[in-house]
Scaffold this active site. Structure first.
Site, PDB file in Angstrom:
ATOM      1  N   ASN A 111      -0.597  11.566   0.200  1.00 30.66           N
ATOM      2  CA  ASN A 111       0.189  10.364  -0.089  1.00 30.66           C
ATOM      3  C   ASN A 111       0.811  10.467  -1.471  1.00 30.66           C
ATOM      4  O   ASN A 111       0.305  11.203  -2.303  1.00 30.66           O
ATOM      5  CB  ASN A 111      -0.736   9.126  -0.073  1.00 30.66           C
ATOM      6  CG  ASN A 111      -1.327   8.890   1.290  1.00 30.66           C
ATOM      7  OD1 ASN A 111      -0.640   8.959   2.288  1.00 30.66           O
ATOM      8  ND2 ASN A 111      -2.624   8.625   1.333  1.00 30.66           N
TER       9      ASN A 111
ATOM     10  N   TYR B 215       0.869  -1.178   0.000  1.00 31.61           N
ATOM     11  CA  TYR B 215       0.000   0.000   0.000  1.00 31.61           C
ATOM     12  C   TYR B 215       0.904   1.227   0.000  1.00 31.61           C
ATOM     13  O   TYR B 215       2.081   1.136  -0.367  1.00 31.61           O
ATOM     14  CB  TYR B 215      -0.902  -0.132   1.256  1.00 31.61           C
ATOM     15  CG  TYR B 215      -2.057   0.814   1.349  1.00 31.61           C
ATOM     16  CD1 TYR B 215      -2.972   0.952   0.303  1.00 31.61           C
ATOM     17  CD2 TYR B 215      -2.255   1.589   2.488  1.00 31.61           C
ATOM     18  CE1 TYR B 215      -4.042   1.834   0.406  1.00 31.61           C
ATOM     19  CE2 TYR B 215      -3.322   2.464   2.598  1.00 31.61           C
ATOM     20  CZ  TYR B 215      -4.210   2.579   1.551  1.00 31.61           C
ATOM     21  OH  TYR B 215      -5.261   3.443   1.662  1.00 31.61           O
TER      22      TYR B 215
ATOM     23  N   ASP C  20     -14.093   6.260  -1.514  1.00 30.29           N
ATOM     24  CA  ASP C  20     -13.131   6.132  -0.424  1.00 30.29           C
ATOM     25  C   ASP C  20     -12.426   7.455  -0.130  1.00 30.29           C
ATOM     26  O   ASP C  20     -12.184   7.789   1.025  1.00 30.29           O
ATOM     27  CB  ASP C  20     -12.119   5.061  -0.842  1.00 30.29           C
ATOM     28  CG  ASP C  20     -11.198   4.662   0.268  1.00 30.29           C
ATOM     29  OD1 ASP C  20     -11.635   4.679   1.424  1.00 30.29           O
ATOM     30  OD2 ASP C  20     -10.035   4.321  -0.031  1.00 30.29           O
ATOM     31  N   ASP C  21     -12.094   8.192  -1.179  1.00 31.01           N
ATOM     32  CA  ASP C  21     -11.326   9.432  -0.988  1.00 31.01           C
ATOM     33  C   ASP C  21     -12.165  10.523  -0.333  1.00 31.01           C
ATOM     34  O   ASP C  21     -11.658  11.321   0.443  1.00 31.01           O
ATOM     35  CB  ASP C  21     -10.776   9.904  -2.336  1.00 31.01           C
ATOM     36  CG  ASP C  21      -9.891   8.845  -2.942  1.00 31.01           C
ATOM     37  OD1 ASP C  21      -8.883   8.507  -2.319  1.00 31.01           O
ATOM     38  OD2 ASP C  21     -10.243   8.307  -4.013  1.00 31.01           O
TER      39      ASP C  21
ATOM     40  N   ARG D 117      -6.300  10.464 -10.661  1.00 35.25           N
ATOM     41  CA  ARG D 117      -5.674  11.123  -9.491  1.00 35.25           C
ATOM     42  C   ARG D 117      -5.166  10.014  -8.570  1.00 35.25           C
ATOM     43  O   ARG D 117      -5.799   9.652  -7.600  1.00 35.25           O
ATOM     44  CB  ARG D 117      -6.715  12.017  -8.801  1.00 35.25           C
ATOM     45  CG  ARG D 117      -6.181  13.023  -7.837  1.00 35.25           C
ATOM     46  CD  ARG D 117      -5.707  12.429  -6.504  1.00 35.25           C
ATOM     47  NE  ARG D 117      -6.743  12.163  -5.535  1.00 35.25           N
ATOM     48  CZ  ARG D 117      -6.739  11.098  -4.714  1.00 35.25           C
ATOM     49  NH1 ARG D 117      -5.774  10.192  -4.759  1.00 35.25           N
ATOM     50  NH2 ARG D 117      -7.710  10.925  -3.864  1.00 35.25           N
TER      51      ARG D 117
ATOM     52  N   LYS E  59      -5.880  -1.930  -2.662  1.00 30.68           N
ATOM     53  CA  LYS E  59      -7.020  -1.691  -1.758  1.00 30.68           C
ATOM     54  C   LYS E  59      -7.745  -3.010  -1.477  1.00 30.68           C
ATOM     55  O   LYS E  59      -8.176  -3.265  -0.352  1.00 30.68           O
ATOM     56  CB  LYS E  59      -7.996  -0.693  -2.390  1.00 30.68           C
ATOM     57  CG  LYS E  59      -7.455   0.731  -2.488  1.00 30.68           C
ATOM     58  CD  LYS E  59      -7.735   1.548  -1.235  1.00 30.68           C
ATOM     59  CE  LYS E  59      -7.110   2.930  -1.327  1.00 30.68           C
ATOM     60  NZ  LYS E  59      -7.279   3.749  -0.139  1.00 30.68           N
TER      61      LYS E  59
ATOM     62  N   GLU F  13     -12.284   4.899  -6.459  1.00 28.15           N
ATOM     63  CA  GLU F  13     -10.974   5.199  -5.874  1.00 28.15           C
ATOM     64  C   GLU F  13     -10.136   6.029  -6.839  1.00 28.15           C
ATOM     65  O   GLU F  13      -9.977   5.661  -8.017  1.00 28.15           O
ATOM     66  CB  GLU F  13     -10.265   3.864  -5.580  1.00 28.15           C
ATOM     67  CG  GLU F  13      -9.057   3.971  -4.706  1.00 28.15           C
ATOM     68  CD  GLU F  13      -9.371   4.338  -3.251  1.00 28.15           C
ATOM     69  OE1 GLU F  13     -10.205   3.661  -2.628  1.00 28.15           O
ATOM     70  OE2 GLU F  13      -8.763   5.307  -2.768  1.00 28.15           O
ATOM     71  N   ASP F  14      -9.630   7.105  -6.349  1.00 28.37           N
ATOM     72  CA  ASP F  14      -8.644   7.917  -7.074  1.00 28.37           C
ATOM     73  C   ASP F  14      -9.108   8.383  -8.452  1.00 28.37           C
ATOM     74  O   ASP F  14      -8.329   8.395  -9.421  1.00 28.37           O
ATOM     75  CB  ASP F  14      -7.290   7.191  -7.114  1.00 28.37           C
ATOM     76  CG  ASP F  14      -6.649   7.121  -5.724  1.00 28.37           C
ATOM     77  OD1 ASP F  14      -7.322   7.483  -4.728  1.00 28.37           O
ATOM     78  OD2 ASP F  14      -5.493   6.689  -5.625  1.00 28.37           O
TER      79      ASP F  14
HETATM   80  N1  LIG Z   1      -4.680   9.811   4.088  1.00 25.86           N
HETATM   81  C1  LIG Z   1      -5.704   9.373   3.399  1.00 25.86           C
HETATM   82  O1  LIG Z   1      -6.409   8.450   3.800  1.00 25.86           O
HETATM   83  C2  LIG Z   1      -6.039  10.012   2.105  1.00 25.86           C
HETATM   84  C3  LIG Z   1      -5.173  10.882   1.520  1.00 25.86           C
HETATM   85  N2  LIG Z   1      -5.493  11.468   0.336  1.00 25.86           N
HETATM   86  C4  LIG Z   1      -4.494  12.333  -0.276  1.00 25.86           C
HETATM   87  O2  LIG Z   1      -4.966  13.659  -0.332  1.00 25.86           O
HETATM   88  C5  LIG Z   1      -4.397  14.309  -1.461  1.00 25.86           C
HETATM   89  C6  LIG Z   1      -5.508  15.045  -2.191  1.00 25.86           C
HETATM   90  O3  LIG Z   1      -6.464  14.150  -2.660  1.00 25.86           O
HETATM   91  P1  LIG Z   1      -7.855  14.690  -3.229  1.00 25.86           P
HETATM   92  O4  LIG Z   1      -8.509  15.565  -2.258  1.00 25.86           O
HETATM   93  O5  LIG Z   1      -8.595  13.543  -3.726  1.00 25.86           O
HETATM   94  O6  LIG Z   1      -7.328  15.571  -4.457  1.00 25.86           O
HETATM   95  P2  LIG Z   1      -8.072  16.713  -5.224  1.00 25.86           P
HETATM   96  O7  LIG Z   1      -7.355  16.870  -6.510  1.00 25.86           O
HETATM   97  O8  LIG Z   1      -9.530  16.484  -5.225  1.00 25.86           O
HETATM   98  O9  LIG Z   1      -7.804  18.029  -4.311  1.00 25.86           O
HETATM   99  C7  LIG Z   1      -6.561  18.626  -4.188  1.00 25.86           C
HETATM  100  C8  LIG Z   1      -6.782  19.986  -3.610  1.00 25.86           C
HETATM  101  O10 LIG Z   1      -5.521  20.553  -3.273  1.00 25.86           O
HETATM  102  C9  LIG Z   1      -5.428  21.846  -3.810  1.00 25.86           C
HETATM  103  N3  LIG Z   1      -4.046  22.177  -4.091  1.00 25.86           N
HETATM  104  C10 LIG Z   1      -3.230  21.660  -5.021  1.00 25.86           C
HETATM  105  N4  LIG Z   1      -2.025  22.234  -4.960  1.00 25.86           N
HETATM  106  C11 LIG Z   1      -2.094  23.144  -3.969  1.00 25.86           C
HETATM  107  C12 LIG Z   1      -1.179  24.074  -3.432  1.00 25.86           C
HETATM  108  N5  LIG Z   1       0.076  24.158  -3.885  1.00 25.86           N
HETATM  109  N6  LIG Z   1      -1.594  24.879  -2.434  1.00 25.86           N
HETATM  110  C13 LIG Z   1      -2.838  24.787  -1.975  1.00 25.86           C
HETATM  111  N7  LIG Z   1      -3.750  23.918  -2.426  1.00 25.86           N
HETATM  112  C14 LIG Z   1      -3.378  23.120  -3.425  1.00 25.86           C
HETATM  113  C15 LIG Z   1      -6.281  21.818  -5.054  1.00 25.86           C
HETATM  114  O11 LIG Z   1      -6.608  23.141  -5.392  1.00 25.86           O
HETATM  115  P3  LIG Z   1      -7.478  23.537  -6.683  1.00 25.86           P
HETATM  116  O12 LIG Z   1      -8.866  23.043  -6.365  1.00 25.86           O
HETATM  117  O13 LIG Z   1      -7.382  25.032  -6.699  1.00 25.86           O
HETATM  118  O14 LIG Z   1      -6.863  22.859  -7.839  1.00 25.86           O
HETATM  119  C16 LIG Z   1      -7.438  20.971  -4.568  1.00 25.86           C
HETATM  120  O15 LIG Z   1      -8.369  21.771  -3.892  1.00 25.86           O
HETATM  121  C17 LIG Z   1      -3.697  13.228  -2.268  1.00 25.86           C
HETATM  122  O16 LIG Z   1      -2.312  13.316  -2.038  1.00 25.86           O
HETATM  123  C18 LIG Z   1      -4.199  11.929  -1.696  1.00 25.86           C
HETATM  124  O17 LIG Z   1      -3.210  10.933  -1.723  1.00 25.86           O
HETATM  125  C19 LIG Z   1      -6.686  11.252  -0.296  1.00 25.86           C
HETATM  126  C20 LIG Z   1      -7.581  10.380   0.245  1.00 25.86           C
HETATM  127  C21 LIG Z   1      -7.297   9.656   1.470  1.00 25.86           C
HETATM  128  C1  LIG Z   2      -5.287   6.706   0.794  1.00 19.93           C
HETATM  129  C2  LIG Z   2      -5.951   7.121  -0.421  1.00 19.93           C
HETATM  130  O1  LIG Z   2      -7.033   6.647  -0.723  1.00 19.93           O
HETATM  131  C3  LIG Z   2      -5.327   8.088  -1.267  1.00 19.93           C
HETATM  132  O2  LIG Z   2      -4.277   8.608  -0.923  1.00 19.93           O
HETATM  133  O3  LIG Z   2      -5.892   8.358  -2.327  1.00 19.93           O
HETATM  134 MG   LIG Z   3      -7.519   6.992  -2.728  1.00 21.28          MG
END
Ligand SMILES: NC(=O)C1=CN([C@@H]2O[C@H](COP(=O)(O)OP(=O)(O)OC[C@H]3O[C@@H](n4cnc5c(N)ncnc54)[C@H](OP(=O)(O)O)[C@@H]3O)[C@@H](O)[C@H]2O)C=CC1
Ligand SMILES: CC(=O)C(=O)O
Ligand SMILES: [Mg+2]
Length: 585
Positions: free
Chosen positions: A441, A133, A299-300, A186, A204, A276-277
């Site tokens: 991540n 993972y 999941d996200d 993503r 997963k 997912e993603d």
């Molecule tokens: N720990 C966990 O269990 C999980 C972790 N994650 C992680 O979270 C991260 C984001 O995932 P997700 O929300 O799906 O992604 P999205 O693409 O949906 O969202 C990313 C967000 O970050 C913003 N962003 C990007 N670059 C910057 C920056 N330099 N400064 C400020 N804001 C910024 C984007 O802005 P804009 O909208 O303006 O483009 C957007 O709002 C990934 O790395 C993923 O691995 C996700 C799910 C679970």
């Molecule tokens: C953990 C997870 O689902 C992610 O980083 O997208």
């Molecule tokens: Mg994910």
């Protein structure tokens, strides 16, 4: 004579290698150009049994089994126990210094001996989670084309349009309970990896089995390939996907719709489809559209929300106050950020009895353009609009931290190193114990490291991250960072849906899962500063999450498996897959 002439006609003049009818051993009577039938036995025995990962036990086949199943001579004389096999494999695995080698070795084991793979993963979960993972699965996806050996799931590309039901029928297992599907746009914080995102559904689902006890045969990883906009992959000779730009709009929607209908037709109403993603411009719409007709879970958005809410509820024991007493600031306003924000607001409203709009005012988000404020309303994507509060524009995180003075800072940006020393020091300047969650991540994208969080906050931070970090020593004290990852939630959540025969996911089930997880944090964990229980107890945690989710499904009238078992925790445990070898008659 006629035959010989045919052979000559079929021979490729450029070929330097012979074979076919000329083969001295007569193994292959067809020329390379003639059509042959790829026939095989349907009952595994002897040589084919050793190559069937579902039934293979390798050197652990007993003497009786070796006799009964035509294995004599196909194995060396020694008979090993599963425990000894496990010991040997862990010993070998630990010798690899390169994480990707460990990943490939684990994938080879999964292909070779499924039960042994799961035994290793279950018994050594804290050591092997980072291998199968995050973070290693991220690197594996980036290099998936180069390390690709055997397909591990179903690939549904634009080429299969109009034939998706037939494609599903090609999968050997017929009773599917959970599908994890990605379109690869993503992948973690690594961006668009196209078809190579397959590593994520595979990983997963391995956790669904190891952590949540779903049977491996009931799990189906799927990648939808609509192209990629990743130029590097499009120019990579070893890329395994469609070599075209991503399909968008109607073409995309039609393929996804065909997929969703085909899944329901093939596997019924109760199959769980975990998105997912996906990129956020599709993820929210897909979830909204199909949550009315299918058992879907993102999941996200949802799993992450549930795990973070659990961590925050637990953190209150360390920092004091109620959810509503705190102020939250997110870096990143996408799936994870707004998903978590919404569930915190929902729980806050439930606790205080105030409308959700009021609860949202305690929560602020920053995206790539700065703080989300009402003056930006017109240009905001729909999922950001509820978070546009009245405030003057602020265009960077440090200024937002200084202006909002959050007690909780959550990173969901996908961009590493964004919680700088200034940001962490600012958090520590007005909080006795700042809660800092760097969720992005894999490790390279983490907003800060555990060491940075503890050092810059002078040991005050309550810290957890999406990918694991080792314990940190700061001024003679050991700080153990927690892992805030949806892996705590989705396996138990899915098990809860399956055992209750739920037909829809409801937000209250996410709250139920969150509550169950928070309850599993012990005083011993709190004493170490942890807001999550250790992963080594994950199967017990999953059983409790499953029980709470199932109970909620029954309460909401969404469960179809009747009558409701009295003791849902015991029932969940009794349904969980165990990887011990079975004895063959
Ligand atoms: N720990 C966990 O269990 C999980 C972790 N994650 C992680 O979270 C991260 C984001 O995932 P997700 O929300 O799906 O992604 P999205 O693409 O949906 O969202 C990313 C967000 O970050 C913003 N962003 C990007 N670059 C910057 C920056 N330099 N400064 C400020 N804001 C910024 C984007 O802005 P804009 O909208 O303006 O483009 C957007 O709002 C990934 O790395 C993923 O691995 C996700 C799910 C679970
Ligand atoms: C953990 C997870 O689902 C992610 O980083 O997208
Ligand atoms: Mg994910």
């Amino acid at each position: 004579m006629e035959n010989a002439r045919q052979v000559e006609a079929y021979m490729d003049p450029r070929s330097t290698v012979g074979g076919g009818v000329e083969d001295a051993y007569g193994e292959d009577r067809a020329t390379e150009e003639q059509l042959v039938t790829p026939w095989t036995f349907s009952v595994a025995s002897g040589y084919s049994l050793l190559r069937d990962p579902h039934h293979n036990k390798g050197l652990a086949f007993t003497e009786i089994e070796r006799d009964a199943h035509y294995l004599r001579g196909l194995l060396p004389p020694v008979v090993l126990t599963q425990e000894l096999q496990e010991k040997k494999l862990m010993h070998n695995l630990r010798k690899y210094e390169v994480p990707l080698q460990r990943y490939m070795s684990m994938m080879d084991l999964q292909e070779r001996n499924e039960r042994l793979f799961y035994k290793l993963l279950i018994d050594n979960v804290e050591e092997l989670l980072p291998v199968v993972y995050t973070p290693t699965v991220g690197e594996a996806c980036q290099k998936y084309g180069s390390i690709f050996r055997r397909p591990q799931g179903l690939y549904i590309s634009l080429k299969e349009k109009g034939k998706i039901l037939e494609v599903l029928k090609n999968w050997p297992e017929k009773t599917i309970q959970v599908i994890v599907v990605t379109d690869g746009e993503r992948i973690l914080g690594l961006g668009d990896l196209g078809c190579q995102g397959m590593g994520i559904p595979v990983g997963k689902l391995a956790l669904y089995t190891a952590l949540g006890g779903l049977r491996p045969s009931a799990c189906l990883p799927i990648t939808i390939d609509v192209g990629t906009n990743n130029e590097q992959l499009l120019n990579d000779d070893f890329y395994i996907g469609l070599r075209q730009k991503r399909a968008r709009g109607q073409e995309y929607e039609d393929l996804l719709h065909e997929f969703m209908c085909a899944v329901k037709q093939q596997y019924g109403e109760k199959v769980l489809i975990q998105f997912e993603d996906f990129a956020n411009h599709n993820a929210f719409d897909l979830l909204a559209k199909y949550s009315k007709t299918h058992l879907v879970f993102n999941d996200d958005i949802q799993g992450t929300a549930s795990v973070v809410l659990a961590g925050l509820v637990a953190a209150l024991k360390l920092v004091g106050g109620t959810l509503a007493d705190h102020t939250y600031l997110f870096l990143g306003a996408g799936e994870a950020g707004t998903g978590i924000a919404e569930l915190i607001a929902l729980e806050m409203s439930r606790q205080t009895g105030t409308p959700i709009e009021n609860s949202r005012e305690k929560i602020w988000l920053v995206d790539s353009k700065g703080l989300i404020v009402s003056s930006r309303m017109e240009s905001l994507q729909h999922f950001k609009k509820p978070w546009a509060h009245d405030h003057e524009p602020v265009n960077n995180l440090l200024d937002a931290v200084k202006a909002i003075k959050p007690t909780v800072l959550i990173g969901t940006s996908g961009v590493g190193k964004t919680f700088t020393q200034d940001v962490v020091e600012a958090m520590a300047s007005f909080n006795e114990k700042p809660v800092i969650l760097a969720l992005s991540n894999p490790t390279t994208q983490s907003e800060c490291t555990a060491e940075e969080a503890y050092t810059w906050s002078k040991g005050c931070a309550i810290f957890a991250s999406g990918s694991p970090f080792d314990p940190v020593e700061y001024e003679g004290k050991i700080f153990v960072p927690g892992q805030a990852n949806n892996a705590y939630i989705f396996p138990g959540f899915g098990l809860g849906l399956v055992i209750s025969g739920a037909i829809r996911v409801h937000d209250e089930m996410l709250l139920a899962a969150s509550e169950a997880l928070a309850q599993q944090v012990t005083q011993e964990n709190f004493d170490k500063g942890l807001i999550y229980p250790p992963f080594k107890t994950i199967r017990k945690i999953s059983a409790h999450i499953a029980a709470n989710v199932a109970a909620k499904a029954y309460e909401l009238g969404l469960a179809t498996r009747l009558p409701r078992p009295d003791n849902l925790v015991k029932y969940a445990e009794s349904c969980m897959y165990t990887p011990a070898y079975r004895s063959y008659r």
